[in-house]
Design a protein around this motif. Structure first.
Motif, PDB file in Angstrom:
ATOM      1  N   ALA A  26      48.412  42.438  59.092  1.00 47.36           N
ATOM      2  CA  ALA A  26      47.336  43.351  58.701  1.00 47.36           C
ATOM      3  C   ALA A  26      47.337  43.572  57.198  1.00 47.36           C
ATOM      4  CB  ALA A  26      47.476  44.675  59.440  1.00 47.36           C
ATOM      5  N   ALA A  27      48.525  43.751  56.612  1.00 49.04           N
ATOM      6  CA  ALA A  27      48.617  43.957  55.167  1.00 49.04           C
ATOM      7  C   ALA A  27      48.142  42.724  54.410  1.00 49.04           C
ATOM      8  CB  ALA A  27      50.045  44.307  54.773  1.00 49.04           C
ATOM      9  N   MET A  28      48.538  41.563  54.858  1.00 47.25           N
ATOM     10  CA  MET A  28      48.122  40.335  54.182  1.00 47.25           C
ATOM     11  C   MET A  28      46.607  40.167  54.224  1.00 47.25           C
ATOM     12  SD  MET A  28      51.238  37.920  55.579  1.00 47.25           S
ATOM     13  CE  MET A  28      50.728  36.389  54.804  1.00 47.25           C
ATOM     14  N   ASP A  29      46.010  40.450  55.378  1.00 49.66           N
ATOM     15  CA  ASP A  29      44.550  40.343  55.488  1.00 49.66           C
ATOM     16  C   ASP A  29      43.855  41.350  54.574  1.00 49.66           C
ATOM     17  OD1 ASP A  29      44.768  38.314  57.325  1.00 49.66           O
ATOM     18  OD2 ASP A  29      44.427  39.591  59.083  1.00 49.66           O
ATOM     19  N   ALA A  30      44.362  42.594  54.553  1.00 53.97           N
ATOM     20  CA  ALA A  30      43.745  43.620  53.707  1.00 53.97           C
ATOM     21  C   ALA A  30      43.873  43.270  52.228  1.00 53.97           C
ATOM     22  CB  ALA A  30      44.386  44.982  53.987  1.00 53.97           C
ATOM     23  N   ILE A  31      45.044  42.814  51.817  1.00 52.31           N
ATOM     24  CA  ILE A  31      45.257  42.459  50.411  1.00 52.31           C
ATOM     25  C   ILE A  31      44.376  41.277  50.012  1.00 52.31           C
ATOM     26  CG2 ILE A  31      46.911  41.554  48.752  1.00 52.31           C
ATOM     27  CD1 ILE A  31      47.490  44.400  49.251  1.00 52.31           C
ATOM     28  N   ARG A  32      44.281  40.268  50.856  1.00 48.19           N
ATOM     29  CA  ARG A  32      43.442  39.117  50.530  1.00 48.19           C
ATOM     30  C   ARG A  32      41.985  39.533  50.366  1.00 48.19           C
ATOM     31  NH1 ARG A  32      46.710  36.105  54.816  1.00 48.19           N
ATOM     32  NH2 ARG A  32      48.267  34.904  53.619  1.00 48.19           N
ATOM     33  N   GLU A  33      41.527  40.431  51.233  1.00 49.71           N
ATOM     34  CA  GLU A  33      40.155  40.933  51.095  1.00 49.71           C
ATOM     35  C   GLU A  33      39.968  41.651  49.766  1.00 49.71           C
ATOM     36  OE1 GLU A  33      37.177  44.204  53.217  1.00 49.71           O
ATOM     37  OE2 GLU A  33      38.941  43.479  54.311  1.00 49.71           O
ATOM     38  N   ALA A  34      40.942  42.477  49.399  1.00 51.55           N
ATOM     39  CA  ALA A  34      40.848  43.207  48.131  1.00 51.55           C
ATOM     40  C   ALA A  34      40.925  42.272  46.933  1.00 51.55           C
ATOM     41  CB  ALA A  34      41.962  44.257  48.052  1.00 51.55           C
ATOM     42  N   MET A  35      41.791  41.274  46.996  1.00 52.12           N
ATOM     43  CA  MET A  35      41.979  40.356  45.883  1.00 52.12           C
ATOM     44  C   MET A  35      40.746  39.494  45.624  1.00 52.12           C
ATOM     45  SD  MET A  35      45.110  40.512  44.499  1.00 52.12           S
ATOM     46  CE  MET A  35      45.617  38.861  44.012  1.00 52.12           C
ATOM     47  N   ALA A  36      39.907  39.334  46.638  1.00 52.43           N
ATOM     48  CA  ALA A  36      38.697  38.532  46.459  1.00 52.43           C
ATOM     49  C   ALA A  36      37.746  39.165  45.450  1.00 52.43           C
ATOM     50  CB  ALA A  36      37.991  38.354  47.807  1.00 52.43           C
ATOM     51  N   ASP A  37      37.924  40.456  45.164  1.00 49.89           N
ATOM     52  CA  ASP A  37      37.029  41.161  44.244  1.00 49.89           C
ATOM     53  C   ASP A  37      37.557  41.220  42.821  1.00 49.89           C
ATOM     54  OD1 ASP A  37      35.156  41.704  46.239  1.00 49.89           O
ATOM     55  OD2 ASP A  37      36.234  43.507  46.880  1.00 49.89           O
ATOM     56  N   ILE A  38      38.723  40.651  42.551  1.00 53.96           N
ATOM     57  CA  ILE A  38      39.245  40.650  41.194  1.00 53.96           C
ATOM     58  C   ILE A  38      39.565  39.223  40.773  1.00 53.96           C
ATOM     59  CG2 ILE A  38      40.182  42.985  41.498  1.00 53.96           C
ATOM     60  CD1 ILE A  38      42.959  41.757  41.616  1.00 53.96           C
ATOM     61  N   SER A  39      39.527  38.967  39.469  1.00 55.54           N
ATOM     62  CA  SER A  39      39.725  37.610  38.971  1.00 55.54           C
ATOM     63  C   SER A  39      41.185  37.285  38.683  1.00 55.54           C
ATOM     64  CB  SER A  39      38.900  37.397  37.703  1.00 55.54           C
ATOM     65  OG  SER A  39      39.251  38.344  36.695  1.00 55.54           O
ATOM     66  N   ALA A  40      42.024  38.305  38.499  1.00 51.32           N
ATOM     67  CA  ALA A  40      43.432  38.073  38.171  1.00 51.32           C
ATOM     68  C   ALA A  40      44.174  37.488  39.372  1.00 51.32           C
ATOM     69  CB  ALA A  40      44.091  39.375  37.738  1.00 51.32           C
ATOM     70  N   SER A  41      45.142  36.642  39.100  1.00 49.44           N
ATOM     71  CA  SER A  41      45.928  36.058  40.183  1.00 49.44           C
ATOM     72  C   SER A  41      46.866  37.084  40.807  1.00 49.44           C
ATOM     73  CB  SER A  41      46.736  34.866  39.671  1.00 49.44           C
ATOM     74  OG  SER A  41      47.612  35.258  38.620  1.00 49.44           O
ATOM     75  N   GLU A  42      47.287  38.085  40.015  1.00 46.89           N
ATOM     76  CA  GLU A  42      48.114  39.183  40.503  1.00 46.89           C
ATOM     77  C   GLU A  42      47.555  40.487  39.977  1.00 46.89           C
ATOM     78  OE1 GLU A  42      52.289  38.983  39.865  1.00 46.89           O
ATOM     79  OE2 GLU A  42      52.452  36.863  40.414  1.00 46.89           O
ATOM     80  N   PRO A  43      47.301  41.479  40.836  1.00 48.05           N
ATOM     81  CA  PRO A  43      46.854  42.785  40.333  1.00 48.05           C
ATOM     82  C   PRO A  43      48.000  43.521  39.653  1.00 48.05           C
ATOM     83  CG  PRO A  43      47.199  42.892  42.703  1.00 48.05           C
ATOM     84  CD  PRO A  43      47.401  41.452  42.298  1.00 48.05           C
ATOM     85  N   ASP A  44      47.654  44.504  38.827  1.00 50.52           N
ATOM     86  CA  ASP A  44      48.676  45.332  38.192  1.00 50.52           C
ATOM     87  C   ASP A  44      49.183  46.427  39.123  1.00 50.52           C
ATOM     88  OD1 ASP A  44      48.577  44.176  35.477  1.00 50.52           O
ATOM     89  OD2 ASP A  44      46.521  44.909  35.517  1.00 50.52           O
TER      90      ASP A  44
END
Length: 427
Positions: free
Chosen positions: A18-36
């Motif tokens: 569940a965490a991996m799916d949620a994070i991947r969804e969130a990461m799709a909205d940012i351009s950085a490879s890793e969020p801060d």
């Protein structure tokens, strides 16, 4: 300089998935490879260690991760229960630092002192060039000392102008045990602080939808979170008398027929809460003699008071039981709120936050919203979510708390119930 913000929400058979799916969804909205920065709001239906493992496997090794257990989660797309909900931030105009400290109930002074002083202070080279500071405070929602936690955080900060926001962790209204997270650690009876050091100030607002319906009363006997007497009368009796007419007119409920533990009692305790204009200034050191006085008419201002939920009350005679300490000498008023009041309040909070940007764009935000508001709104909770989205026009993630932290508004003290706290990130 830019800031990007993404949100995600997922369910599943396991916390890591569940965490991996949620994070991947969130990461799709940012351009950085890793969020801060990543903040996680998680239902107790999941194994928290697995959730953190899954989150870390997606965001990378350098992202600062914090979060807590919750009693309902939401993003700009709507609300959910039994989810892992996340918000991620990538920014070249902010830096993020976090700390964690335990044994909150036994020694709150040491716990908060340690948590605050594990963060960079003003003048530290780590925050050089980032003059604006904001603290996110997430803490054990069952400790029952959210007001003290907030006050101590403010007290130990080296800059009294630093706003503190956040909330008390939840557990899907089981009222058994709540948890906070930092990176790979999961703790109960603990506090997690996040320092956001930014080039520009972050808008922070709070609002509630309650209006006073009674004259002020004084807490004349109390111990901890239990209020035994108001104006020398049994507290429940005084509360019942104050709401009698309004409860009959608004809900067609005869309060003299209320039964202990009934649905009507639970509902009314959530609609008719107590408003406090101020709390004893010396509560943090155990003295309760100095109280800021109410206005001379003995009616509390409709804006400058905090809400306290007597929702732990189970009997229809005797005391009122709260989720947080209420000290003797505090003056209170009985308030009322309905669904439309709650939606209007969150609209005000969101609009006020946007107005603080003075025309600037919003990248996204976090919302700390009380579980009591969710009980009042019921199936209409998404109306409040839609209202926030229409006001800020950006993604946001939030959770239903057991109490809200916001020290940024001079009309209020720093700890709240049945309120909405909004923290925005400018682009």
């Amino acid at each position: 300089m830019t800031t990007e913000f993404g949100t995600g929400q997922a369910t599943g058979d396991s916390g890591d998935a569940a965490a991996m799916d949620a994070i991947r969804e969130a990461m799709a909205d940012i351009s950085a490879s890793e969020p801060d920065f990543c903040q996680i709001f998680c239902s107790p239906a999941y194994d928290y260690d697995a959730v953190l493992w899954g989150a870390r496997s997606v965001v990378g090794s350098d992202t600062e991760i914090v979060g807590c257990s919750s009693s309902g989660e939401f993003t700009e797309t709507g609300s959910g229960n039994g989810t892992v909900t996340v918000g991620v931030v990538s920014s070249d105009s902010m830096r993020f630092f976090s700390s964690i400290s335990t044994e909150l109930s036994a020694d709150p002074e040491r716990c908060l002192f340690e948590a605050v002083h594990d963060l960079p202070a003003s003048g530290d080279p780590a925050v050089d060039g980032y003059p604006h500071r904001t603290i996110i405070n997430l803490h054990d929602g069952m400790a029952g000392i959210g007001n003290k936690v907030t006050r101590l955080t403010e007290q130990y900060l080296d800059d009294e102008e630093t706003p503190v926001v956040g909330g008390s962790a939840g557990d899907d209204l089981q009222l058994q045990q709540t948890h906070v997270f930092r990176n790979d650690r999961v703790e109960t009876d603990a506090v997690v602080l996040t320092l956001i050091a930014a080039e520009d100030a972050l808008p922070v607002t709070v609002n509630h939808g309650h209006e006073p319906i009674s004259e002020a009363m004084t807490v004349t006997r109390a111990e901890g979170s239990t209020v035994y007497e108001l104006d020398g009368r049994p507290a429940f009796e005084a509360w019942r008398d104050a709401i009698r007419e309004d409860a009959m007119e608004t809900y067609d409920i005869d309060v003299d027929e209320l039964e202990a533990g009934s649905e009507d009692l639970v509902m009314l305790l959530g609609r008719y809460e107590l408003g406090i204009e101020s709390e004893p200034e010396s509560d943090a050191d155990g003295l309760a003699s100095r109280i800021k006085t109410f206005i001379e008419s003995k009616l509390i201002s409709t804006t400058g008071y905090n809400i306290r939920w007597p929702g732990h009350t189970t009997d229809t005679e005797g005391p009122l039981d709260f989720a947080v300490t209420v000290s003797e000498g505090t003056e209170v008023v009985v308030t009322h709120s309905n669904k439309s009041d709650q939606v209007y309040a969150v609209r005000n909070a969101a609009n006020n936050a946007v107005n603080e940007l003075r025309g600037g764009s919003v990248a996204g935000g976090f919302v700390y919203d009380c579980a009591c508001r969710a009980m009042i709104l019921g199936e209409d909770f998404d109306d409040a979510v839609d209202t926030i989205h229409s006001a800020i026009d950006a993604p946001f993630a939030g959770f239903e708390t057991y109490g809200e932290v916001c020290s940024a508004d001079e009309d209020y003290t720093g700890y709240h119930n049945t309120s909405s706290v909004i923290l925005l990130f400018p682009e």
